[in-house]
Structure formats: C-alpha cells, structure tokens
Design an enzyme around this catalytic site. Sequence first.
Site, PDB file in Angstrom:
ATOM      1  N   THR A  83      57.599 -31.027   7.191  1.00 48.22           N
ATOM      2  CA  THR A  83      57.106 -31.234   6.049  1.00 48.22           C
ATOM      3  C   THR A  83      57.933 -32.712   5.933  1.00 48.22           C
ATOM      4  OG1 THR A  83      55.567 -29.552   5.435  1.00 48.22           O
ATOM      5  CG2 THR A  83      56.179 -31.356   3.958  1.00 48.22           C
ATOM      6  N   GLY A 131      57.646 -25.185   4.887  1.00 44.64           N
ATOM      7  CA  GLY A 131      57.022 -24.437   4.861  1.00 44.64           C
ATOM      8  C   GLY A 131      56.887 -23.326   3.809  1.00 44.64           C
ATOM      9  N   THR A 151      52.819 -34.207   4.388  1.00 38.73           N
ATOM     10  CA  THR A 151      53.114 -33.246   5.555  1.00 38.73           C
ATOM     11  C   THR A 151      52.187 -33.927   6.436  1.00 38.73           C
ATOM     12  OG1 THR A 151      53.114 -31.215   6.751  1.00 38.73           O
ATOM     13  CG2 THR A 151      52.102 -31.594   4.293  1.00 38.73           C
TER      14      THR A 151
END
Length: 563
Positions: free
Chosen positions: A372, A465, A390
């Site tokens: 991301t 994440g 992302t």
Amino acid sequence: MIPKRLLLPLLFVALCSCQNHKYIQARGVIKDSAMVVSARIEASTIGAEILKKGGNVFDAMIGTELALAVCYPYAGNIGGGGFMVYRLADGSTGSLDYRERAPAAAHKDLYLDSSGHYQQDLSKIGGLAVGVPGTIAGLFEVHEKFGSLPIEMLIQPAIDLANNGFVVTEQQAQRINKYGSIIEATSGGSSLYTRPYKTGDTIKNPALAKTFTTIAQKGVDGFYRGPIAQHISSFLQEHRGIIDTTDLANYRAQWRTPITTTFQDLTIISMGPPSSGGICLSQLLGMLEDHDLSTMAHHSSDYIQIIVEAERRAFADRSHYLGDPDFVTVPSAQLLDRDYLQQRMSDFTSEKATPSSEIGYGTLPTYESDETTHYSIVDPKGNAIAVTTTINGGYGAKLFDDDLGFFYNNEMDDFSAKPGTPNMFGLVGGQANAIEPGKRMLSSMTPTIVERDGAFWMSLGTPGGSTIITSVLQVILNTQLFDMPLQQAINEPRFHHQWLPDMVRFEPQRFDSLVLKSLENKGYVIHQKESTIIGKVDAVMRTADGRLEGGADPRGDDAAIGF
Ligand code: GLY
C-alpha cells in the site's frame, strides 16, 4: 519475587533497554512553510511544486497521487482506492473514503468451488480479484470540494512524468524483475512491466499519459463512463473478472466522519470504517493510557508486552465487529468506551502472555498484504492531509492493462472470502466483512492527523496491511512518550501482534536478544522473518519552534520535499 536464574538476564535487559534512550537523534527534512512526504521523490516534488504555485494541500494531493501511479506502480494507482483524512487550518476535520467496492455480480461464495472450498488464488490474482476502483472518483471529489487550481493543471505533471519517464531505483528493479513472470502470466502477454529492468533505467508509460489526458479533458466520467470504462470492463471480463460498465458508472466516493480520540494532551483524528484503522488505533491508545508507559524503558520487555497485549485485544474486536458501515452496524461508540477498554485489559498480567485462544470470538482478521502507500502533506496555510492508497498486493492483481497503462487492484482479498473457515494463512474472517454486492472490503489503512493542545502536530500513515495500525501507534508513542524527533521515531525498529496468529513479529536483528528471550520466557512466540520490514511511515510534524519536519521512512525510497 524474581527467580534468581532470571536476575542476571533481566539486569542485562534493563541496561540494554536504557541504552536505547541514547539513540542517535535522526532528523528529517526541516522547512518553514510546507512539506510533502511520499514513497517517491518525483511524487513529493510534484506535490511541493503545486504548493509553490499557490495550490492548497488538496491540489497537491491530486498531483502527488497521480505521480505515484506513474513512478510507484507497486502500490501507487488509479486502479485501486484509498482514504484521506484532513485537518484544515481552522481546525475543522473530515475524511474521504474512496475505497474499492465489490461489483454488483459479487456474492458471498464468489471464491468457493462447487464443493465449498475456498479457491485462494482467485481473490488475489487476475480479474476476479479486482474491486471497482475508487481513486479517480476520490480525486475529483476532493477537487470539487476543496480544489483551488484547475484540475488540468494538477494532472499535467503526471502526464509529463509518464511521457518523460522515471528512473528505476534498486528496490524497484528487484521488485519488477521478481514479479515480471507472474504479471506476464496473469495479463496474458509481455508488457511494460514484464521486461527486465536495472537500477538507473528509465521507464516511460505513454499509455498512462494518454489515460490521464482523457481524464483531464473529460473529467471523472472520462474514467467511469465511455471508452475507458468500456475497455476496463471488457479487459477484466477477458481475465475472468465480473466488473461491468454499470459498476463503474455507479461508483461514488463518500465523505465520512473521522474517528477522534484523545491520548494525554493529544487528539488523534483517523479513518473510520470501512477502515479498521481509526477504531483499532483509538482502542490501543485508550487501553494503553491507563498504564504508565513513560516509566518503562523504550523497547524493554515490559513496554513491548503491554503494547502486544493491547494489540491482541484490539485485533480480536476488529475481526468480529468491523465491516463496511453502509452494510453492517459497527458499534463504534461501545468499542471506544473507556470503561470497556479498561475492562478489556483487566485480565492482563505482566507475568505471562495471555493466549489468544482465551481472548475474543474465535474469528479473526482476514489476510492482508503489505503493499500500500501513504503520503502526508502540509501546505503554507497550515492545512494538513494524511492519505493512504492501495491496490492491495504488490502490483495488485498482477494484471497490467497495457492499453491504459496501469495495474488493477486485488482488493477483493480484503473481504472474508469464507467466513468461519481458515484461509491459506490459517486465518478466519468475520461475517461483518463477508462479500456483498456494492460493499467495501474492510481495510487497515490508518491515515492519521494528531493535534497537540488543539493545534496541528503531526500527519502520518504507512503501508503494511494489518501492521499499518501498529506502526502508526508506535510512531505516535515514540514521539509523545520518548520525545524522539519525527525521523528518529520513524527509523526505530517496529514489532507487531494481531491476535492471530498468536505470535509477535519483530523486524529482524533490530531488537535486543535478551529482551526477546525475556518475552519468550513469558510465553510469547517470537517471529523474526529475514528481510522483513514492518511499515514505511511517511509523516510531517510541527516542530517545537514552529517549523515542519518531514520524516520519510528509510525502509523504502521515500522522500520529503518542502520549502
Ligand atoms: N489492502 C490493505 C488494506 O486496505 O488494509
């Protein structure tokens, strides 16, 4: 009473931890007026140039985000989505959700075969993994509400960058060469990102420049309707996808109320659902505030343990309660209630680890990839934004559209593909995040703005994440509790726990081995994976003398540019 056999090791732990206070005080880029920090120097420069021309923070967002789509295709995108949190100079705050959505033809069993088995690859690679992209809708929404310069002027630098090319860094060459064959297999032929590259090569992407030119001329409909939308829909369907032109035409970004909490003299403003970031971060700070962390040595066994135990509990709640608020009721107020948070920590003991099997609901967070990207911007008037965007995995679904010049996301993997059943990582997702047509998948992205004594103090965020939330937490704690300059707070090693799997992840070879041993003795499973970094935090902080410090994470090619 401490057993004798532990006295010597503990003494060492204490000494080593105290030495952590003598960290070199790394400083970032210090400037007077404005700052842009992103994953690439080209993108930060384009954002800063827009600010110099009199654009505001939102104008700079458009230039920076599109530039990242050109020169950081690993995560920068127009084929994905994101979240933006803002704080204007007058103190007003808000947030924009331009997260991808499930297409109308999606359903809860989308990734199950006729026997009900989860077909893991389908939610990660190829057309069926793609959620309806939100980035272009998000940028136009921002421009309509807050933009001050003409949109064509904000898109032009990215068109130029795509036409003239960007220089490949060492990290980038390694990644492209690593993923080239899977991109070729998924996309069905050779293309821009299936060729071998070496450090210093220049990559030009005229197809993306053409896509941007159409969007600059036709506006948001240039992407979501007409020839580009028709091309996206047929391209994805040729690759097993189900997004059609109606899904694209129906996509809307949403303004949402951010999650706001306090910690000591700080006010933290972060992204609410469909991101779990703001709620989890607020829960963590709420659970930790009752424990006097500042009396503990930085990265001592006690300090790591209390944070890990708070993380275990926050992530257990995340998996059960959080999902798209347009589809499920998220009990935000209850989750953030201070009595509730105190009660959540009531069984904490510093003697030993609390097994995750004794905490929570037995359902857990979905797997999320680490890829991301985040950028933070402050303009000369004092407006600030934090933006995380992302395509989920590195190069998203590994599906490159050579005609339009961009990668598609694999964000559908952020849904619980089969609630109640372990996925390939042994994880189980909750019902609140089950796939439904038009629903947004749960995220961990945590773009965050921090006020100190009511004034802007810091804008920050990171990829990573589920580790996004815990990385943002650690940078806030490093600055607030240990008075570290921003750059030092970012450089410090990081650790992470997410309830399940029941282990603590540490950046390898960066923590004191005696501290790790002491945690192991208490029952924690220590995981140090080679070559693993946790997060790449990009942030801007107001310094004590009223200037701005731009902190770019040295874990990547990230860069701060200001004036
Ligand atoms: N795809 C990563 C996240 O949204 O958290």
